[in-house]
Structures are given as C-alpha cells and as structure tokens.
Design an enzyme around this catalytic site. Structure first.
Site, PDB file in Angstrom:
ATOM      1  N   TYR A 180       0.837  -1.200   0.000  1.00  0.00           N
ATOM      2  CA  TYR A 180       0.000   0.000   0.000  1.00  0.00           C
ATOM      3  C   TYR A 180       0.880   1.261   0.000  1.00  0.00           C
ATOM      4  O   TYR A 180       1.969   1.273   0.571  1.00  0.00           O
ATOM      5  CB  TYR A 180      -0.903   0.039   1.230  1.00  0.00           C
ATOM      6  CG  TYR A 180      -1.998  -1.004   1.283  1.00  0.00           C
ATOM      7  CD1 TYR A 180      -2.268  -1.845   0.216  1.00  0.00           C
ATOM      8  CD2 TYR A 180      -2.781  -1.142   2.430  1.00  0.00           C
ATOM      9  CE1 TYR A 180      -3.270  -2.804   0.284  1.00  0.00           C
ATOM     10  CE2 TYR A 180      -3.790  -2.096   2.510  1.00  0.00           C
ATOM     11  CZ  TYR A 180      -4.023  -2.925   1.437  1.00  0.00           C
ATOM     12  OH  TYR A 180      -5.011  -3.869   1.520  1.00  0.00           O
ATOM     13  N   SER A 214     -13.496  -4.248   1.010  1.00  0.00           N
ATOM     14  CA  SER A 214     -14.383  -3.547   0.073  1.00  0.00           C
ATOM     15  C   SER A 214     -15.848  -3.768   0.411  1.00  0.00           C
ATOM     16  O   SER A 214     -16.651  -4.158  -0.442  1.00  0.00           O
ATOM     17  CB  SER A 214     -14.106  -3.987  -1.379  1.00  0.00           C
ATOM     18  OG  SER A 214     -14.711  -3.104  -2.299  1.00  0.00           O
ATOM     19  N   LEU A 230     -18.186  -1.761   0.743  1.00  0.00           N
ATOM     20  CA  LEU A 230     -19.080  -0.883  -0.013  1.00  0.00           C
ATOM     21  C   LEU A 230     -18.878  -1.041  -1.522  1.00  0.00           C
ATOM     22  O   LEU A 230     -19.397  -0.257  -2.306  1.00  0.00           O
ATOM     23  CB  LEU A 230     -18.869   0.580   0.394  1.00  0.00           C
ATOM     24  CG  LEU A 230     -19.046   0.886   1.881  1.00  0.00           C
ATOM     25  CD1 LEU A 230     -18.849   2.372   2.148  1.00  0.00           C
ATOM     26  CD2 LEU A 230     -20.412   0.434   2.381  1.00  0.00           C
ATOM     27  N   GLY A 285     -16.296  -0.549  -3.588  1.00  0.00           N
ATOM     28  CA  GLY A 285     -15.724   0.601  -4.281  1.00  0.00           C
ATOM     29  C   GLY A 285     -16.600   1.837  -4.273  1.00  0.00           C
ATOM     30  O   GLY A 285     -16.429   2.733  -5.104  1.00  0.00           O
TER      31      GLY A 285
END
Length: 328
Positions: A53, A211, A213, A215
């Site tokens: 990340y 994830s 939601l 995206g």
C-alpha cells in the site's frame, strides 16, 4: 463500539476494522494520522495495512506512514491490533514476491522497520502462493512466531479448500495455523458464502470482509451523481458492475431512504449481521466517511428488509453454502 474475539483466538477486536489502503495515496499523511486518532476515539482497535500500500510515496509507503503515527506515542501501539500483509511484488527481482521462506522473513523484517514496532499482531498472506509448499510457508511463519515478531497468522483471498489445506499443514507441525481470512464480501459480491465462510467458521477463523461498499457503489453513488459530487466508484475497477447493476443500486438507495438510513450504514450493517463475519474493513478517504461507518452499529433489520435486500442482490445459486446452493 462493539467487540468480539478474532476467530478461535482470545484476541479481542472491534466489530469494524480500519483499512488503510487510501492512506498516503488518496489521503494525505496529516489527514490519515487524524483519522487513525479518530478511529481510536471511536473504539476501533483493528488496523489493517499491507506492504504494497502507498506505493506513490515509495515501497511500503502506508506502513511507513502508520509507523510515524505510532511513533507519536500516547499508547497508540498498545491500543492497536495491527495487521499487515506479505505476498505482493516489492521490486522487479524474482525473489521479492510470493510466499517463499526467504521472502516471508525478509518482508516481515522490512514491515517491522517501516511500522516502527517490535511485533505484528496478525501477519496475513495477501494471496495464495500455488508455487510454494505449505511446509515451507509454515516453517517461515513458525520461526517468526517463535521469535516474537508475529503473534498470529492470517490469510487473504483464499478459497475454502486453501483454508483447509493450510490448516491441515499447520496442524502437522503442531502450529496454531490461520486465525482469520480476509475476503471480498458485500451485497454485490457474495461468492464467499458458498465455501469460504463455511470453511472459515468450521476451522475457527474470523472473517474480515474487504471492500464492504464495493468501491463506493453501496454508499449512495446515484445520489452523489445527482448532486454533481465526485464519484470515485465509477473508476475502471467497478465501472462494469455499476453499469450492470445500476437498476438494483437505484432500488437499494430508495430502500435506504425508506429506512431513514445512509446506504453505507445499511451495507455495513448487513455484513455485521452475516454469519461468521468478525469485522468489515472500512477504507475511508475522509473523516466524514470514517464517522459515517459507525452508524452501522445501530442499524437492525427485520426479515422483511433482509428479504428485500436478497431480492435486489441475490446470493449465488439458491443461496447458502455449497453444495445446497446448487444441488438438492
């Protein structure tokens, strides 16, 4: 905040986890630090990151950002259950990726340096490595646990049979094995209900949906479009899903309005109510998004609402675990 134990362990984690993929990439360091402080204020103690990340700021950029936050003291490290990951490509050299013993040990040491800590609470395999034998993987993980650098080992994006194989190999070495599985799970993506979640539950693994939601598609995307607000969820990653499911998403937003709840809160609350789920990982870009996520803890559904959600976003096959999802 509500708390639960992570799988079959005695480790206590918040029912919502803080995902940090946006930190250092889409969210500035100062805003990221503020959100981590706010997460602690809200009672969120599970922080998830990865060594890949934040690449915009260099290798392990997000880990380094978190390390600088932890370095500010105030008991931050002791309050946080810190999870990071290994597997991803760190450089173009062939051994700087995967789950070889060499890479696992080197990557762990690098993550510890960037995070500025002596230990990782949950060290997760970011993906299954089909080219490395489990005996080698568990040899490396066992060394890290013995050295005190890692407390628990988790997985991400595994199939159900991967979980079973990994646990059997760990037990052969008298190791505790996996304690959690981080998987892609939300109203729009329900494949893990077939085998991953049943396997995780049977093996005593906590389930950490990423994830939640999808995206942003489950966070009121159509309402924001109508208000001419920036809609990140129409990026390439989810654009096809948005196009294909736009009618269902519109009806979902209508249902949320009928319930008097924010779409993001409904999506998270649905996951919190699913069997086997420990903690959805919210990945906020802004403080408002982080604050909004906690509303899910007070949302409750009756069977009628759950049935309507199933109609809008049907489970795979006939629903439920395999093989009943497709067989008699």
């Amino acid at each position: 905040m509500e708390y639960t134990q992570l799988g079959r362990t005695g480790l206590v984690v918040s029912r919502l986890g803080l995902g940090t993929m946006n930190f250092g990439s889409h969210t500035s360091e100062s805003d990221s630090h503020a959100m981590m402080d706010r997460a602690l204020d809200l009672g969120i103690n599970f922080f998830d990151t990865a060594d890949i990340y934040g690449r915009k700021s260099g290798p392990g950029g997000t880990e380094a950002l978190i390390g600088r936050w932890l370095g500010r003291g105030g008991g931050r490290r002791d309050k946080v259950v810190l999870a990071t990951k290994v597997y991803g490509k760190i450089s173009d050299w062939p051994n700087d990726r995967g789950l070889s013993a060499r890479h696992i040990v080197r990557a762990c040491d690098a993550s510890l340096r960037r995070l500025g800590t002596d230990w990782i609470d949950v060290y997760q395999m970011h993906h299954v490595d089909r080219s490395t034998p489990w005996a080698e993987i568990w040899e490396a993980m066992g060394v890290l646990v013995t050295q005190g650098k890692v407390r628990y080992v988790g997985s991400c994006n595994f199939a159900g049979w991967h979980l079973s194989t990994a646990q059997a190999a760990a037990h052969e070495r008298s190791l505790f094995g996996l304690v959690s599985e981080q998987c892609h799970y939300n109203l729009l993506t329900r494949y893990v209900e077939l085998e991953v979640i049943p396997a995780a539950s049977a093996l005593g693994l906590g389930v950490l949906p990423w994830s939640p939601l999808h995206g942003g598609l489950l966070s009121g995307v159509l309402r924001r479009q109508a208000a001419n607000a920036t809609v990140r969820s129409t990026s390439d990653r989810v654009a096809s899903d948005f196009e294909r499911r736009s009618t269902a998403i519109a009806k979902y937003e209508d249902l949320c309005a009928e319930l008097g709840q924010e779409p993001s809160a409904v999506a998270l609350a649905w996951l919190l109510a699913r069997p086997g789920v420990t903690a959805p990982l919210v990945g906020p870009r802004t403080m408002a998004q982080l604050n909004m996520s906690t509303q899910a803890l007070s949302v409750e559904f009756d069977d009628t609402v759950l049935d309507r959600l199933d109609e809008l976003f049907p489970p795979v096959g006939k629903g439920g675990p395999a093989p009943e999802a497709w067989a008699w």
